[in-house]
Design a protein around this motif. Structure first.
Motif, PDB file in Angstrom:
ATOM      1  N   ASN A 286       0.864  -1.174   0.000  1.00 14.25           N
ATOM      2  CA  ASN A 286       0.000   0.000   0.000  1.00 14.25           C
ATOM      3  C   ASN A 286       0.903   1.227   0.000  1.00 14.25           C
ATOM      4  OD1 ASN A 286      -1.858   2.004   0.362  1.00 14.25           O
ATOM      5  ND2 ASN A 286      -2.488   1.378   2.407  1.00 14.25           N
ATOM      6  N   TYR A 287       1.122   1.802  -1.175  1.00 16.98           N
ATOM      7  CA  TYR A 287       2.015   2.948  -1.296  1.00 16.98           C
ATOM      8  C   TYR A 287       1.334   4.197  -0.735  1.00 16.98           C
ATOM      9  CZ  TYR A 287       4.540  -0.177  -4.413  1.00 16.98           C
ATOM     10  OH  TYR A 287       5.229  -1.246  -4.934  1.00 16.98           O
ATOM     11  N   GLY A 288       2.155   5.129  -0.287  1.00 15.61           N
ATOM     12  CA  GLY A 288       1.604   6.342   0.294  1.00 15.61           C
ATOM     13  C   GLY A 288       1.180   6.120   1.728  1.00 15.61           C
ATOM     14  N   ASP A 289       0.256   6.940   2.189  1.00 13.47           N
ATOM     15  CA  ASP A 289      -0.253   6.840   3.556  1.00 13.47           C
ATOM     16  C   ASP A 289      -1.428   5.876   3.636  1.00 13.47           C
ATOM     17  OD1 ASP A 289       1.443   8.629   4.957  1.00 13.47           O
ATOM     18  OD2 ASP A 289       0.392  10.329   4.068  1.00 13.47           O
ATOM     19  N   PRO A 290      -1.631   5.246   4.794  1.00 15.43           N
ATOM     20  CA  PRO A 290      -2.793   4.356   4.950  1.00 15.43           C
ATOM     21  C   PRO A 290      -4.097   5.144   4.848  1.00 15.43           C
ATOM     22  CG  PRO A 290      -1.182   4.022   6.709  1.00 15.43           C
ATOM     23  CD  PRO A 290      -0.772   5.265   5.978  1.00 15.43           C
ATOM     24  N   VAL A 298     -15.843   9.588   5.934  1.00 19.63           N
ATOM     25  CA  VAL A 298     -15.436   9.734   4.539  1.00 19.63           C
ATOM     26  C   VAL A 298     -13.990   9.247   4.426  1.00 19.63           C
ATOM     27  CG1 VAL A 298     -15.025  11.343   2.650  1.00 19.63           C
ATOM     28  CG2 VAL A 298     -16.959  11.695   4.210  1.00 19.63           C
ATOM     29  N   PRO A 299     -13.717   8.257   3.569  1.00 18.67           N
ATOM     30  CA  PRO A 299     -12.348   7.752   3.463  1.00 18.67           C
ATOM     31  C   PRO A 299     -11.434   8.746   2.765  1.00 18.67           C
ATOM     32  CG  PRO A 299     -13.754   6.699   1.834  1.00 18.67           C
ATOM     33  CD  PRO A 299     -14.661   7.543   2.690  1.00 18.67           C
ATOM     34  N   VAL A 300     -10.245   8.932   3.302  1.00 19.76           N
ATOM     35  CA  VAL A 300      -9.228   9.790   2.699  1.00 19.76           C
ATOM     36  C   VAL A 300      -8.066   8.891   2.309  1.00 19.76           C
ATOM     37  CG1 VAL A 300      -7.671  11.730   3.032  1.00 19.76           C
ATOM     38  CG2 VAL A 300      -9.923  11.749   4.103  1.00 19.76           C
ATOM     39  N   THR A 301      -7.808   8.771   1.017  1.00 18.44           N
ATOM     40  CA  THR A 301      -6.762   7.884   0.522  1.00 18.44           C
ATOM     41  C   THR A 301      -5.701   8.683  -0.223  1.00 18.44           C
ATOM     42  OG1 THR A 301      -7.891   7.497  -1.587  1.00 18.44           O
ATOM     43  CG2 THR A 301      -8.446   6.025   0.234  1.00 18.44           C
ATOM     44  N   PHE A 315      12.748   6.245  -7.095  1.00 22.28           N
ATOM     45  CA  PHE A 315      11.766   7.100  -7.754  1.00 22.28           C
ATOM     46  C   PHE A 315      10.902   7.788  -6.707  1.00 22.28           C
ATOM     47  CE2 PHE A 315       9.918   2.937  -7.241  1.00 22.28           C
ATOM     48  CZ  PHE A 315       8.606   3.159  -6.855  1.00 22.28           C
ATOM     49  N   ALA A 316      10.216   8.841  -7.122  1.00 19.77           N
ATOM     50  CA  ALA A 316       9.373   9.621  -6.215  1.00 19.77           C
ATOM     51  C   ALA A 316       7.990   9.772  -6.833  1.00 19.77           C
ATOM     52  CB  ALA A 316       9.987  10.996  -5.953  1.00 19.77           C
ATOM     53  N   ALA A 317       6.973   9.783  -5.972  1.00 17.04           N
ATOM     54  CA  ALA A 317       5.586   9.943  -6.418  1.00 17.04           C
ATOM     55  C   ALA A 317       4.917  11.025  -5.585  1.00 17.04           C
ATOM     56  CB  ALA A 317       4.828   8.624  -6.295  1.00 17.04           C
ATOM     57  N   LEU A 318       4.038  11.796  -6.226  1.00 15.97           N
ATOM     58  CA  LEU A 318       3.392  12.948  -5.598  1.00 15.97           C
ATOM     59  C   LEU A 318       1.941  12.630  -5.255  1.00 15.97           C
ATOM     60  CD1 LEU A 318       3.331  15.969  -4.802  1.00 15.97           C
ATOM     61  CD2 LEU A 318       2.790  16.483  -7.194  1.00 15.97           C
ATOM     62  N   ASP A 319       1.591  12.806  -3.975  1.00 18.47           N
ATOM     63  CA  ASP A 319       0.221  12.614  -3.498  1.00 18.47           C
ATOM     64  C   ASP A 319      -0.484  13.965  -3.497  1.00 18.47           C
ATOM     65  OD1 ASP A 319      -2.132  11.986  -2.223  1.00 18.47           O
ATOM     66  OD2 ASP A 319      -1.230  11.794  -0.227  1.00 18.47           O
ATOM     67  N   ARG A 320      -1.444  14.093  -4.376  1.00 15.47           N
ATOM     68  CA  ARG A 320      -2.162  15.364  -4.490  1.00 15.47           C
ATOM     69  C   ARG A 320      -3.102  15.593  -3.313  1.00 15.47           C
ATOM     70  NH1 ARG A 320      -5.032  17.273 -10.134  1.00 15.47           N
ATOM     71  NH2 ARG A 320      -5.446  19.445  -9.560  1.00 15.47           N
ATOM     72  N   GLN A 321      -3.582  14.515  -2.707  1.00  8.56           N
ATOM     73  CA  GLN A 321      -4.560  14.619  -1.628  1.00  8.56           C
ATOM     74  C   GLN A 321      -3.976  15.301  -0.393  1.00  8.56           C
ATOM     75  OE1 GLN A 321      -7.720  13.479  -2.040  1.00  8.56           O
ATOM     76  NE2 GLN A 321      -8.430  14.073   0.000  1.00  8.56           N
ATOM     77  N   ARG A 322      -2.791  14.870   0.012  1.00  8.46           N
ATOM     78  CA  ARG A 322      -2.171  15.420   1.214  1.00  8.46           C
ATOM     79  C   ARG A 322      -0.949  16.292   0.920  1.00  8.46           C
ATOM     80  NH1 ARG A 322      -3.205   9.898   2.482  1.00  8.46           N
ATOM     81  NH2 ARG A 322      -4.726   9.599   4.146  1.00  8.46           N
ATOM     82  N   GLY A 323      -0.567  16.381  -0.355  1.00 11.53           N
ATOM     83  CA  GLY A 323       0.561  17.222  -0.718  1.00 11.53           C
ATOM     84  C   GLY A 323       1.896  16.659  -0.294  1.00 11.53           C
ATOM     85  N   ARG A 324       2.043  15.337  -0.342  1.00 10.60           N
ATOM     86  CA  ARG A 324       3.277  14.699   0.109  1.00 10.60           C
ATOM     87  C   ARG A 324       3.992  14.019  -1.045  1.00 10.60           C
ATOM     88  NH1 ARG A 324       0.453  12.300   5.539  1.00 10.60           N
ATOM     89  NH2 ARG A 324       0.522  14.234   6.732  1.00 10.60           N
ATOM     90  N   VAL A 325       5.312  14.023  -0.947  1.00  9.59           N
ATOM     91  CA  VAL A 325       6.162  13.338  -1.912  1.00  9.59           C
ATOM     92  C   VAL A 325       6.745  12.117  -1.212  1.00  9.59           C
ATOM     93  CG1 VAL A 325       8.205  13.484  -3.378  1.00  9.59           C
ATOM     94  CG2 VAL A 325       6.711  15.488  -3.106  1.00  9.59           C
ATOM     95  N   PRO A 351      -0.697  20.746  -5.513  1.00 10.52           N
ATOM     96  CA  PRO A 351       0.453  20.164  -6.222  1.00 10.52           C
ATOM     97  C   PRO A 351      -0.015  19.282  -7.374  1.00 10.52           C
ATOM     98  CG  PRO A 351       0.059  18.965  -4.186  1.00 10.52           C
ATOM     99  CD  PRO A 351      -0.903  20.122  -4.193  1.00 10.52           C
ATOM    100  N   VAL A 352       0.562  19.486  -8.564  1.00 11.21           N
ATOM    101  CA  VAL A 352       0.096  18.754  -9.740  1.00 11.21           C
ATOM    102  C   VAL A 352       1.201  17.965 -10.435  1.00 11.21           C
ATOM    103  CG1 VAL A 352      -1.832  20.312 -10.186  1.00 11.21           C
ATOM    104  CG2 VAL A 352       0.417  20.804 -11.189  1.00 11.21           C
ATOM    105  N   ALA A 353       2.464  18.292 -10.194  1.00 13.05           N
ATOM    106  CA  ALA A 353       3.541  17.603 -10.906  1.00 13.05           C
ATOM    107  C   ALA A 353       4.840  17.759 -10.125  1.00 13.05           C
ATOM    108  CB  ALA A 353       3.706  18.174 -12.319  1.00 13.05           C
ATOM    109  N   LEU A 354       5.775  16.840 -10.400  1.00 11.23           N
ATOM    110  CA  LEU A 354       7.106  16.928  -9.790  1.00 11.23           C
ATOM    111  C   LEU A 354       8.145  16.427 -10.773  1.00 11.23           C
ATOM    112  CD1 LEU A 354       7.820  14.114  -7.142  1.00 11.23           C
ATOM    113  CD2 LEU A 354       6.217  13.875  -9.033  1.00 11.23           C
TER     114      LEU A 354
END
Length: 498
Positions: A286-290, A298-301, A315-325, A351-354
């Motif tokens: 499960n990548y990112g935050d639980p 309301v689920p926040v994923t 590699f790095a991935a950008l989470d738009r929901q919480r603004g985390r890399v 945040p939209v891109a990195l």
């Protein structure tokens, strides 16, 4: 007199110290952590810290309007798709303005883009542009001259009513163009530029993970009428939100979410198969935050919007929901997380891109119209150097670096794994097993344990053989003596009978 002045001095320190700290460009304005074997977040030193943020006004070109993409070109420049202003901003290695491409021509006539959604830069300076409103992929040079104009492919492989809406584009070294089209659940479109833009089909489609509810839905469909089946929600794969390509030709893709919130990040080979390894074999990550639930249930994923390849399989991935890399290795070990939604430096609004650019990570904020540059800390530099040796298979050399990392972060299981692998390569199996137990990697632990057992057997083979021979002789001697005793006993019994 001194006693009267002292309270005022202390008050001034407490009042102004938070302001000074907040203005420091090297302060973390977000929490830094890693996950342990139980999936719980545990504290970790910051691997990246915000260096600065810059906008169009800082470069003297006016505000950026709804920028949508950012990419690092092989020519050493950073490219920003300034969508609202219909232009491409080019920055040099110092993040200073190098060029603005805002005049485009096609057959010597002015040309205007409708919505630049994705850009990709080739080694020769050409730029692929995905325009989702024009429904075209366009290739230009640095002068803005259009070299290729690609519309929707025509093929029997495309479903009836397929709507070509390109949002991102990349090209591999063999000249194959990969296009993500919004709403396409079949994967990326493949176009061979070497064969007159021939459409080859789809690449790397997501598979549908069957849950208990979906299996029940399939069973119900078997007993329903045709009209009822047509009204049911179809089970379809999740579409990719963005992708990137590494120098070796592997394609890194991300999805906003998945059916079971697992496997949102993938690395695809030329056959479209996912080759991204996981810490435990056949155990999805499960990548990112639980997932967590708000007070209104309301689920926040985690919602990944972009992904970028860095180096050495990292590699790095950008989470738009919480603004985390989130930064991962090619074994899916999370080594860093930074960023957050907010107003301070190092936080984002939208945040939209990195992009990975000269050992920094640059995040693009569409609402603010600015980029934020993150630089590695001393701890982050140690981790990256250790990972470089690890990726090259130089495990013994990486032990010293992993020990330095572990001295700063005892919660990083990857450091225990690196030390364990290095010690096992040097023949220190007993010490290696101690570290591997703390790394919680059963597969590597089993492999090293088997090596340790084989070494133990080989080193003590002569002793074990002598011991085995002694035991065998003792057993034979004991059996012989017992047999003789029984014979003597029978003879005595026979003699008494006579």
């Amino acid at each position: 007199m001194k006693k009267r002045i002292l309270p005022f001095i202390l008050a001034a320190i407490f009042i102004f110290n938070p302001i000074i700290a907040a203005a420091s460009p090297r302060e973390a304005t977000f929490n830094s952590y890693v996950f342990n074997q139980h999936g719980r977040a545990v504290p970790a030193p910051a691997s990246y810290l915000p260096l600065f943020a810059r906008s169009g006004d800082d470069w003297g070109i006016g505000p950026l309007r709804n920028p949508s993409d950012i990419t690092a070109g092989p020519d050493g420049y950073l490219y920003i798709a300034d969508t609202g202003n219909n232009r491409i901003i080019v920055l040099d290695e110092n993040f200073e303005l190098a060029d603005v491409i805002d005049e485009f021509t096609m057959n010597n006539a002015p040309f205007t883009f409708a919505h630049i959604s994705g850009i990709f830069v080739l080694p020769d300076g050409r730029i692929h542009i995905a325009d989702q409103d024009l429904r075209r992929v366009v290739t230009i040079n640095r002068e803005g001259e259009i070299l290729m104009y690609l519309g929707s492919p025509e093929s029997e492989l495309l479903a009836e009513g397929f709507l070509f809406t390109p949002i991102s584009v990349i090209e591999d070294p063999s000249g194959i163009l990969y296009i993500l089209s919004r709403g396409s659940y079949q994967g990326a479109l493949m176009v061979d530029l070497q064969r007159d833009n021939l459409f080859l089909g789809f690449f790397g489609a997501n598979t549908v993970a069957m849950s208990a509810g979906q299996l029940g839905q399939i069973l119900w469909r078997r007993i329903m009428t045709r009209e009822q089946r047509e009204r049911m929600i179809q089970i379809i794969p999740v579409e990719f939100t963005n992708f990137d390509i590494c120098p070796r030709g592997f394609i890194y893709v991300c999805t906003a979410f998945s059916e079971d919130n697992l496997g949102q990040l993938r690395v695809l080979n030329s056959n479209g198969n996912n080759i991204l390894r996981t810490p435990q074999v056949n155990v999805p990550v499960n990548y990112g935050d639980p997932v967590f639930y708000t007070s209104r249930y309301v689920p926040v994923t985690t919602s990944f919007v972009d992904i970028t390849y860095m180096q050495n399989g990292v590699f790095a991935a950008l989470d738009r929901q919480r603004g985390r890399v989130f930064v991962y290795t090619n074994d899916s070990h999370m080594v860093a997380v930074f960023g957050q939604i907010g107003d301070q430096l190092g936080r984002f609004t939208n945040p939209v891109a990195l992009a990975s650019f000269n050992d920094t990570i640059v995040v693009l904020d569409a609402t603010r119209g600015e980029i934020t540059v993150f630089e590695r800390t001393e701890y982050g530099e140690l981790v990256m150097r250790a990972l470089a040796l690890h990726d090259q298979g130089r495990y013994e050399e990486s032990v010293t670096l992993w020990r330095a990392v572990l001295a700063r972060n005892i919660n990083l299981e990857l450091a225990y794994l690196g030390i364990g692998r290095g010690l096992s390569r040097s023949g220190y199996f007993q010490d290696a097993l101690w570290y591997l137990r703390r790394a919680n990697n059963r597969q590597v632990y089993s492999e090293v344990f088997e090596m340790h057992r084989n070494q133990f057997t080989n080193d003590r083979f002569n002793l074990l053989a002598l011991g085995f021979a002694f035991v065998c002789l003792a057993c034979i001697s004991f059996a012989q003596r017992k047999r003789i005793a029984r014979m003597v006993k029978r003879r005595k019994a026979t003699h008494v009978g006579h």
